[in-house]
Design an enzyme around this catalytic site. Structure first.
Site, PDB file in Angstrom:
ATOM      1  N   ILE B  11      39.231  40.574  47.497  1.00 35.91           N
ATOM      2  CA  ILE B  11      39.261  39.922  46.331  1.00 35.91           C
ATOM      3  C   ILE B  11      37.934  39.576  45.716  1.00 35.91           C
ATOM      4  O   ILE B  11      37.718  39.691  44.477  1.00 35.91           O
ATOM      5  CB  ILE B  11      40.144  38.588  46.458  1.00 35.91           C
ATOM      6  CG1 ILE B  11      41.540  38.812  46.853  1.00 35.91           C
ATOM      7  CG2 ILE B  11      40.052  37.372  45.096  1.00 35.91           C
ATOM      8  CD1 ILE B  11      42.525  39.361  45.914  1.00 35.91           C
ATOM      9  N   THR B  90      38.027  33.240  50.702  1.00 34.95           N
ATOM     10  CA  THR B  90      37.722  33.603  51.927  1.00 34.95           C
ATOM     11  C   THR B  90      39.360  33.675  52.906  1.00 34.95           C
ATOM     12  O   THR B  90      40.073  33.148  52.137  1.00 34.95           O
ATOM     13  CB  THR B  90      36.896  32.451  53.018  1.00 34.95           C
ATOM     14  OG1 THR B  90      37.744  31.098  52.804  1.00 34.95           O
ATOM     15  CG2 THR B  90      35.584  32.218  52.312  1.00 34.95           C
ATOM     16  N   LYS B 119      45.301  30.200  49.834  1.00 36.95           N
ATOM     17  CA  LYS B 119      46.492  29.103  50.020  1.00 36.95           C
ATOM     18  C   LYS B 119      46.000  28.076  51.043  1.00 36.95           C
ATOM     19  O   LYS B 119      46.403  26.905  50.861  1.00 36.95           O
ATOM     20  CB  LYS B 119      47.920  29.734  50.602  1.00 36.95           C
ATOM     21  CG  LYS B 119      48.336  30.705  49.573  1.00 36.95           C
ATOM     22  CD  LYS B 119      49.634  31.508  50.120  1.00 36.95           C
ATOM     23  CE  LYS B 119      49.139  32.424  51.206  1.00 36.95           C
ATOM     24  NZ  LYS B 119      48.656  33.672  50.487  1.00 36.95           N
ATOM     25  N   GLU B 143      45.555  29.777  40.404  1.00 33.18           N
ATOM     26  CA  GLU B 143      46.836  30.487  40.149  1.00 33.18           C
ATOM     27  C   GLU B 143      47.146  31.812  40.984  1.00 33.18           C
ATOM     28  O   GLU B 143      48.081  31.985  41.111  1.00 33.18           O
ATOM     29  CB  GLU B 143      46.511  30.880  38.713  1.00 33.18           C
ATOM     30  CG  GLU B 143      47.724  31.978  38.044  1.00 33.18           C
ATOM     31  CD  GLU B 143      48.770  30.966  37.604  1.00 33.18           C
ATOM     32  OE1 GLU B 143      49.738  30.834  38.570  1.00 33.18           O
ATOM     33  OE2 GLU B 143      48.952  30.139  36.749  1.00 33.18           O
ATOM     34  N   VAL B 146      49.437  31.708  44.558  1.00 33.91           N
ATOM     35  CA  VAL B 146      51.128  31.990  44.516  1.00 33.91           C
ATOM     36  C   VAL B 146      51.427  33.053  43.659  1.00 33.91           C
ATOM     37  O   VAL B 146      51.183  33.144  42.595  1.00 33.91           O
ATOM     38  CB  VAL B 146      51.817  30.634  44.041  1.00 33.91           C
ATOM     39  CG1 VAL B 146      53.370  30.962  43.778  1.00 33.91           C
ATOM     40  CG2 VAL B 146      51.562  29.804  45.045  1.00 33.91           C
ATOM     41  N   GLU B 204      50.581  41.774  57.051  1.00 29.16           N
ATOM     42  CA  GLU B 204      49.559  41.197  57.348  1.00 29.16           C
ATOM     43  C   GLU B 204      49.439  41.645  58.982  1.00 29.16           C
ATOM     44  O   GLU B 204      50.240  42.242  59.334  1.00 29.16           O
ATOM     45  CB  GLU B 204      49.744  39.509  57.574  1.00 29.16           C
ATOM     46  CG  GLU B 204      49.869  38.795  56.104  1.00 29.16           C
ATOM     47  CD  GLU B 204      48.614  38.528  55.538  1.00 29.16           C
ATOM     48  OE1 GLU B 204      47.646  38.714  56.080  1.00 29.16           O
ATOM     49  OE2 GLU B 204      48.529  38.655  54.305  1.00 29.16           O
ATOM     50  N   ASP B 215      54.286  32.957  55.172  1.00 27.46           N
ATOM     51  CA  ASP B 215      53.751  33.059  53.779  1.00 27.46           C
ATOM     52  C   ASP B 215      54.531  32.376  52.627  1.00 27.46           C
ATOM     53  O   ASP B 215      53.926  31.693  51.734  1.00 27.46           O
ATOM     54  CB  ASP B 215      53.251  34.438  53.539  1.00 27.46           C
ATOM     55  CG  ASP B 215      52.735  34.564  52.084  1.00 27.46           C
ATOM     56  OD1 ASP B 215      51.765  34.114  52.066  1.00 27.46           O
ATOM     57  OD2 ASP B 215      53.270  35.552  51.565  1.00 27.46           O
ATOM     58  N   LYS B 219      53.534  28.886  49.855  1.00 27.98           N
ATOM     59  CA  LYS B 219      53.686  28.982  48.395  1.00 27.98           C
ATOM     60  C   LYS B 219      54.531  28.083  47.895  1.00 27.98           C
ATOM     61  O   LYS B 219      54.543  27.289  46.845  1.00 27.98           O
ATOM     62  CB  LYS B 219      54.171  30.534  48.062  1.00 27.98           C
ATOM     63  CG  LYS B 219      52.790  31.679  48.240  1.00 27.98           C
ATOM     64  CD  LYS B 219      53.283  32.985  48.108  1.00 27.98           C
ATOM     65  CE  LYS B 219      52.269  33.636  48.573  1.00 27.98           C
ATOM     66  NZ  LYS B 219      52.602  35.239  48.568  1.00 27.98           N
TER      67      LYS B 219
HETATM   68  N1  NAP Z   1      44.144  40.576  49.004  1.00 26.53           N
HETATM   69  C1  NAP Z   1      45.162  40.236  48.121  1.00 26.53           C
HETATM   70  O1  NAP Z   1      46.027  40.912  47.613  1.00 26.53           O
HETATM   71  C2  NAP Z   1      45.248  38.851  47.882  1.00 26.53           C
HETATM   72  C3  NAP Z   1      46.108  38.330  47.050  1.00 26.53           C
HETATM   73  C4  NAP Z   1      46.249  36.795  46.911  1.00 26.53           C
HETATM   74  C5  NAP Z   1      45.563  36.062  47.486  1.00 26.53           C
HETATM   75  N2  NAP Z   1      44.820  36.484  48.387  1.00 26.53           N
HETATM   76  C6  NAP Z   1      43.946  35.512  49.315  1.00 26.53           C
HETATM   77  O2  NAP Z   1      42.518  35.696  48.811  1.00 26.53           O
HETATM   78  C7  NAP Z   1      41.776  35.335  49.929  1.00 26.53           C
HETATM   79  C8  NAP Z   1      40.767  36.680  50.075  1.00 26.53           C
HETATM   80  O3  NAP Z   1      41.510  37.638  50.379  1.00 26.53           O
HETATM   81  P1  NAP Z   1      40.773  39.336  50.651  1.00 26.53           P
HETATM   82  O4  NAP Z   1      41.905  40.045  50.775  1.00 26.53           O
HETATM   83  O5  NAP Z   1      39.553  39.384  49.720  1.00 26.53           O
HETATM   84  O6  NAP Z   1      40.358  38.788  52.185  1.00 26.53           O
HETATM   85  P2  NAP Z   1      39.134  39.735  53.044  1.00 26.53           P
HETATM   86  O7  NAP Z   1      39.248  41.053  52.361  1.00 26.53           O
HETATM   87  O8  NAP Z   1      39.435  39.721  54.428  1.00 26.53           O
HETATM   88  O9  NAP Z   1      37.860  39.025  52.583  1.00 26.53           O
HETATM   89  C9  NAP Z   1      37.554  37.622  52.902  1.00 26.53           C
HETATM   90  C10 NAP Z   1      36.028  37.580  52.915  1.00 26.53           C
HETATM   91  O10 NAP Z   1      35.650  36.313  53.270  1.00 26.53           O
HETATM   92  C11 NAP Z   1      34.438  36.085  54.020  1.00 26.53           C
HETATM   93  N3  NAP Z   1      34.518  35.086  54.846  1.00 26.53           N
HETATM   94  C12 NAP Z   1      35.134  34.839  56.028  1.00 26.53           C
HETATM   95  N4  NAP Z   1      34.802  33.609  56.760  1.00 26.53           N
HETATM   96  C13 NAP Z   1      33.671  33.329  55.888  1.00 26.53           C
HETATM   97  C14 NAP Z   1      32.795  32.058  55.847  1.00 26.53           C
HETATM   98  N5  NAP Z   1      32.913  31.291  56.742  1.00 26.53           N
HETATM   99  N6  NAP Z   1      31.691  32.170  54.794  1.00 26.53           N
HETATM  100  C15 NAP Z   1      31.685  32.885  53.876  1.00 26.53           C
HETATM  101  N7  NAP Z   1      32.497  33.958  53.786  1.00 26.53           N
HETATM  102  C16 NAP Z   1      33.550  34.143  54.769  1.00 26.53           C
HETATM  103  C17 NAP Z   1      34.523  37.604  54.657  1.00 26.53           C
HETATM  104  O11 NAP Z   1      33.239  37.972  55.110  1.00 26.53           O
HETATM  105  P3  NAP Z   1      33.118  39.146  55.879  1.00 26.53           P
HETATM  106  O12 NAP Z   1      32.831  40.391  54.861  1.00 26.53           O
HETATM  107  O13 NAP Z   1      31.656  39.162  56.466  1.00 26.53           O
HETATM  108  O14 NAP Z   1      34.124  39.329  56.950  1.00 26.53           O
HETATM  109  C18 NAP Z   1      35.043  38.619  53.524  1.00 26.53           C
HETATM  110  O15 NAP Z   1      34.135  38.587  52.868  1.00 26.53           O
HETATM  111  C19 NAP Z   1      42.532  35.182  51.210  1.00 26.53           C
HETATM  112  O16 NAP Z   1      42.747  33.719  51.392  1.00 26.53           O
HETATM  113  C20 NAP Z   1      44.016  35.781  50.824  1.00 26.53           C
HETATM  114  O17 NAP Z   1      44.816  35.083  51.286  1.00 26.53           O
HETATM  115  C21 NAP Z   1      44.545  37.821  48.789  1.00 26.53           C
END
Ligand code: NAP
Lengths: 156, 331
Positions: B11, B90, B119, B143, B146, B204, B215, B219
């Site tokens: 993201i 994160t 979330k 936004e 959810v 997941e 999940d 939401k």
């Molecule tokens: N992917 C989707 O389609 C989607 C859709 C809706 C909502 N979301 C939500 O959006 C959020 C991000 O999703 P994502 O898919 O981008 O996850 P992701 O690819 O796992 O990325 C998470 C990022 O957060 C970083 N992080 C972890 N712990 C941290 C800390 N203590 N301080 C600073 N940065 C930290 C990670 O760092 P590292 O790179 O060093 O591990 C990574 O860069 C999640 O909560 C997810 O549920 C995702």
């Protein structure tokens, strides 16, 4: 409250109007009239009315008035609004548990069991429930499903 | 406006890409718009004059950018001078909301606006965070948390201002919808459909998060608290997953013109459970699609359909950023 009121009228002009008078007098609101005249006439015409009365008492008074003016009553009963609900039960379903006591208000219109490939049976029930009891019946089904560890699938 | 991004995963990166792509529109709203810092779990990059977005969209890891501050933390980044907005992305943690909860608290206390797709913090501390935002005169927008790209919060807040929301129900998890759709169209078993979903990488790591309705329940907590004036927690959602859905159940339902879907509902009952959805109902969407059905006193029924995860989510984050930008311009 809606009632099905079916009366027998002599096949003579002016009879229907005469019969409708006591209905109006007792607060009835006529929703529909079905009036079938057979040929050749048998001398009597059955007339089916759906009438909305404020209470059962109004219906009773109407019936008395009609009888007093010489109109025969064929049928007078409440029409109950019903809802059809499909539910599916998954698990070790003991159907008796689901159809006991509280379910008296419910008619089972149909059911289908599928041959299980797992130990869980799957049962579909088509229910007819008086509209005012839908929530009560669904609550009851949910409770039993929970107690019996059966998965209940109900419509949204 | 000075922006920091916390989390440079899927993201975080997609957000940077979208900001880069739309920069000319953004600059028209705010000539001073800059991304001044980005952090991941191991460090951060920072430049008070603004980072180079063109470089950023071409790197895989944050540490590939010059002057990566190893051992620096996101909290340090939040403490930098003149941060106006934090995009928080994160990983979700619904047990204690961390690490996002600490970051969001800290930012709001410093009067920094927050846009998040995470979330966790909202499920754990919705009331606390929204109150904190109000007290510090800043916005907390979420936004993307959810149903990804579906603009449900914006819709209700901006377009249904005179309405009372009576009921919300929806398909809030794309993975379970994929599984149930496979079972519906191909007659596959739950186990096989789950395996396929895992092979396609749409589950997941812990499938329980999807198939046991965790999940979706998260939401529901956010929707209920944000849009229906409730004050509920995760435990208040009655939750049944889809593991017990058999092929037979799916086919019996199909014969009666229903599809089985994992539905979240908020009305008198607050629950997530598999339900029978009439095939001609607008909620009856298939594949990985999400759908949200809103019933309100004036508008009647409104249904939103679209993608609940993936890069489409960035649309929600961008809209939140634009909302804050425009509100700032007004004031
Ligand atoms: N992917 C989707 O389609 C989607 C859709 C809706 C909502 N979301 C939500 O959006 C959020 C991000 O999703 P994502 O898919 O981008 O996850 P992701 O690819 O796992 O990325 C998470 C990022 O957060 C970083 N992080 C972890 N712990 C941290 C800390 N203590 N301080 C600073 N940065 C930290 C990670 O760092 P590292 O790179 O060093 O591990 C990574 O860069 C999640 O909560 C997810 O549920 C995702």
């Amino acid at each position: 409250m809606k009632f099905d009121l079916t009366i027998a009228l002599p096949d003579r002009p002016g009879q229907l109007v005469k019969a409708l008078e006591p209905i109006a007098k007792n607060g009835g609101n006529i929703i529909s009239i079905i009036h079938e005249r057979e040929e050749p006439s048998t001398g009597i015409i059955p007339v089916s009315l759906v009438v909305d009365f404020p209470s059962k008492l109004n219906l009773k008074e109407t019936i008395n008035d009609l009888k007093n003016s010489g109109v025969a009553i064929i049928r007078a009963e409440e029409i109950i609004d019903t809802t059809h609900i499909t539910v599916i039960l998954v698990g070790r379903v003991d159907l008796r548990k689901f159809t006991e006591n509280k379910m008296k208000k419910v008619k089972i219109l149909g059911f289908e069991v599928s041959s299980p490939t797992s130990e869980d049976t799957c049962l579909k029930l088509e229910l007819e429930v008086p509209a005012e009891f839908v929530e009560e019946v669904m609550d009851h089904l949910r409770k039993i499903a929970e107690a019996e560890n059966v998965l209940l699938l109900s419509p949204i | 406006m000075n922006v920091i991004i916390v989390g440079f995963g899927f993201i975080g990166k997609e957000t940077v890409r979208a900001l880069y792509k739309k920069m000319d529109i953004i600059k028209r709203l705010d000539e001073e718009f800059r991304i001044i810092g980005i952090s991941d779990s191991k460090g951060y990059i920072y430049n008070e004059k603004g980072l180079n977005l063109e470089k950023l969209i071409n790197i895989e890891r944050l540490s590939d950018y010059m002057a990566y501050n190893e051992s620096g933390s996101a909290e340090e980044l939040i403490e930098k001078r003149d941060v106006d907005l934090m995009v928080e992305a994160t990983p979700t943690n619904i047990k204690n909301g961390e690490p996002g909860l600490t970051f969001i608290r800290k930012a709001l206390k410093r009067g920094i606006h927050v846009v998040t797709s995470n979330k966790g913090p909202l499920v754990v501390a919705f009331k606390e965070l929204t109150t904190l935002a109000k007290m510090n005169n800043c916005q907390l927008l979420y936004e993307g948390t959810v149903a990804g790209a579906l603009p449900v919060f914006s819709l209700v807040r901006k377009c249904l201002q005179g309405d009372k929301i009576r009921r919300i129900m929806g398909i809030l998890n794309g993975t379970t919808n994929y599984i149930l759709s496979k079972m519906y169209f191909e007659g596959t078993s739950f186990e096989l459909a789950l395996k396929e979903a895992q092979e396609r990488g749409i589950t997941e790591r812990d499938p329980s998060y999807d198939v046991d309705g965790i999940d979706a329940a998260c939401k529901i907590v956010i929707l209920a608290n944000a849009l229906m004036n409730k004050d509920i927690r995760f435990e208040d959602v009655k939750r049944t997953g889809i593991r017990r859905i058999t092929q037979e159940a799916v086919s019996l339902a199909k014969k009666a013109n229903y599809a089985i879907k994992l539905i979240g509902v908020i009305d008198k009952r607050i629950e997530v459970a598999p339900k029978l959805v009439p095939i001609n109902h607008p909620l009856c969407v298939h594949g990985t699609l999400n759908a949200i059905h809103i019933e309100s006193d004036l508008a009647g029924r409104i249904t939103l359909i679209g993608y609940g995860a993936g890069k489409e989510t960035v649309s929600a984050i961008m809209n939140d950023i634009f909302t804050i930008l425009k509100d700032l311009r007004k004031s």
